[in-house]
Design an enzyme around this catalytic site. Structure first.
Site, mmCIF file in Angstrom:
data_model
loop_
_atom_site.group_PDB
_atom_site.id
_atom_site.type_symbol
_atom_site.label_atom_id
_atom_site.label_comp_id
_atom_site.label_asym_id
_atom_site.label_seq_id
_atom_site.Cartn_x
_atom_site.Cartn_y
_atom_site.Cartn_z
ATOM 1 N N SER A 136 -1.414 -7.887 1.739
ATOM 2 C CA SER A 136 -0.907 -8.518 0.532
ATOM 3 C C SER A 136 -0.212 -9.804 0.949
ATOM 4 O O SER A 136 0.730 -9.771 1.735
ATOM 5 C CB SER A 136 0.067 -7.556 -0.159
ATOM 6 N N LYS A 162 -5.099 -9.230 -0.866
ATOM 7 C CA LYS A 162 -4.501 -9.308 -2.211
ATOM 8 C C LYS A 162 -3.666 -10.579 -2.264
ATOM 9 O O LYS A 162 -2.842 -10.823 -1.381
ATOM 10 C CB LYS A 162 -3.645 -8.061 -2.439
ATOM 11 N N LYS A 164 -0.955 -12.950 -4.423
ATOM 12 C CA LYS A 164 0.011 -12.961 -5.518
ATOM 13 C C LYS A 164 -0.303 -14.166 -6.400
ATOM 14 O O LYS A 164 -0.589 -15.267 -5.894
ATOM 15 C CB LYS A 164 1.435 -13.071 -4.948
ATOM 16 N N ASP A 189 -2.380 -9.984 -7.841
ATOM 17 C CA ASP A 189 -1.233 -9.227 -8.358
ATOM 18 C C ASP A 189 -0.238 -10.215 -8.960
ATOM 19 O O ASP A 189 0.234 -11.117 -8.276
ATOM 20 C CB ASP A 189 -0.577 -8.448 -7.210
ATOM 21 N N GLU A 214 -3.852 -6.943 -10.863
ATOM 22 C CA GLU A 214 -2.738 -5.991 -10.876
ATOM 23 C C GLU A 214 -1.579 -6.505 -11.728
ATOM 24 O O GLU A 214 -1.125 -7.639 -11.565
ATOM 25 C CB GLU A 214 -2.291 -5.768 -9.418
ATOM 26 N N ASP A 239 0.888 -1.225 -11.676
ATOM 27 C CA ASP A 239 1.831 -0.928 -10.597
ATOM 28 C C ASP A 239 3.182 -0.619 -11.247
ATOM 29 O O ASP A 239 3.516 0.546 -11.522
ATOM 30 C CB ASP A 239 1.871 -2.140 -9.641
ATOM 31 N N LYS A 263 2.604 4.151 -5.575
ATOM 32 C CA LYS A 263 3.582 3.976 -4.497
ATOM 33 C C LYS A 263 4.540 5.151 -4.623
ATOM 34 O O LYS A 263 5.250 5.240 -5.641
ATOM 35 C CB LYS A 263 4.377 2.685 -4.682
ATOM 36 N N GLY A 291 2.224 -0.736 -1.426
ATOM 37 C CA GLY A 291 3.267 -0.776 -0.401
ATOM 38 C C GLY A 291 4.455 -1.557 -0.901
ATOM 39 O O GLY A 291 4.361 -2.284 -1.905
#
Ligand code: OSB
Ligand code: MG
Length: 373
Positions: A136, A162, A164, A189, A214, A239, A263, A291
């Site tokens: 990520s 991934k 952001k 995400d 996400e 999430d 998570k 995570g």
């Protein structure tokens, strides 16, 4: 397991690079660790709460307070048949505060695995020996820096990345990443950065072949997630919105997600994580393990969970050296040549805590014992 003592400690660990998401930035983590000393052995759990209440309302300080004032007193001196009953007691004692509860609950699963002489993964019903993982990448200062970061992780052997995103850093960013890495498994995400008015804009991410988008909208806005999902092919992933199995049932009923990020630290622990896993399996919705920049302690718990069969996308469970110069466990987690991380096979957590190193990063230590009388 009769709970005899609990040790509440905090450590401070500097991340190799600052991690920026739409809702805030972390360059080091102050981490609450909970050690449970019971009649059948000891276990440790890591709290994923951050310093600032931007990802969730919980913080390091609220977690410490809930643990010390409410959660530890609810288990100290009590004898639980197993971790599930302990998790139930925690849920009855404290409304909300899943990150604080999870630290204690995950320690109890460690105790259980140690006591039964089995790897934690086996105790949870895990079937995989290795887990596909990704990395990520936080928001970067420029597209050039982002492309350099992706290149570095791809060269390290990561096969899924991934990114952001945030308003103003989305479609063009994904376009550049996709052009530079046409075959890479890519997902994004937003950490709840968008509003319902952005649905048309977010639809522009659909043509890039992303594995998922996400948490575009606020934690409590399942309706906007359902609207977006009905208008795009790319799976919408939740999430922050999923704090419990009940949240997951609501999201599934609303068709608000095509995939769920689990998570354990966010949902109150491994017991609730397994419930969410099972609900999604029944509904035919895949899950994957997220995570929270954990040390090797939380990472070992996450790896055990991610070995369950319905974890069907790569985990945010990168090698220790993606986060830390030195991890608190031995051996540290490493990336295998096939882009996987091995699930620890030894009994218990399957990794050893590096106690001398932990001593060197510790800031607080409190031993809490049952009152004698
Ligand atoms: O949204 O998944 C997230 C880290 C901190 C807070 C929220 C998130 C993340 C990550 C990091 O994406 C995942 C990892 O631990 O590698
Ligand atoms: Mg996320």
């Amino acid at each position: 397991m009769l709970v005899e003592r609990v040790i509440l400690e905090t450590i401070r660990m500097r991340l190799k690079q600052a991690f920026r998401i739409s809702s805030g930035v972390q360059d080091e983590r102050r981490i609450v660790l909970v050690r449970l000393v019971t009649s059948v052995g000891e276990g440790v759990g890591e709290c994923v709460a951050g310093e600032d209440p931007n990802y969730s309302y919980e913080t390091v300080e609220t977690a410490e307070m809930m643990l010390e004032r409410h959660l530890i007193p609810a288990v100290l001196g009590y004898d639980f048949p197993g971790p599930r009953e302990l998790a139930y007691a925690l849920g009855r004692t404290v409304r909300g505060h899943p990150m604080a509860r999870a630290a204690l609950e995950m320690a109890a699963w460690h105790v259980e695995a140690q006591h039964r002489g089995l790897p934690l993964a086996a105790v949870l019903g895990g079937t995989k020996e290795r887990i596909d993982v990704g990395v990520s990448i936080g928001l970067q200062a420029s597209i050039e820096e982002l492309l350099r970061a992706i290149r570095g992780y791809v060269d390290d052997g990561y096969r899924r990345v991934k990114l952001k995103i945030a308003p103003g850093h989305d479609v063009e960013l994904v376009r550049h990443a996709r052009e530079a890495f046409p075959d890479l498994a890519l997902q994004v995400d937003a950490n709840a950065a968008y509003s319902p008015a952005d649905i048309d804009h977010l639809r522009r991410l659909d043509p890039f072949g992303l594995l998922m988008i996400e948490q575009p909208f606020a934690e409590d806005d399942l309706v906007s997630h359902a609207k977006l999902q009905s208008q795009i092919e790319t799976p919408v992933c939740l999430d922050e919105s999923i704090g419990s199995a009940a949240d997951c049932e609501t999201a599934l009923a609303l068709r608000a997600a095509g995939v769920i990020n689990i998570k354990p630290g966010r949902v109150g622990g491994l017991t609730e994580s397994m419930r969410i896993h099972d609900l999604c399996a029944t509904a035919g919705v895949p899950v994957w393990c997220g995570g929270m920049l954990e040390t090797g302690i939380g990472r070992a718990h996450n790896a055990a969970l991610a070995s369950l069969p319905n974890f069907r996308f790569p985990a945010d469970l990168s090698a220790s050296d993606r986060y830390w110069d030195r991890d608190v466990v031995n051996p540290p987690f490493t990336l295998e040549a096939d882009g996987t991380v091995l699930v620890p096979r030894r009994p218990g957590l399957g990794v050893d805590i590096d106690e001398p190193f932990l001593d060197s990063v510790r800031e607080e230590y409190r031993l809490i014992e049952a009152a004698t009388g």
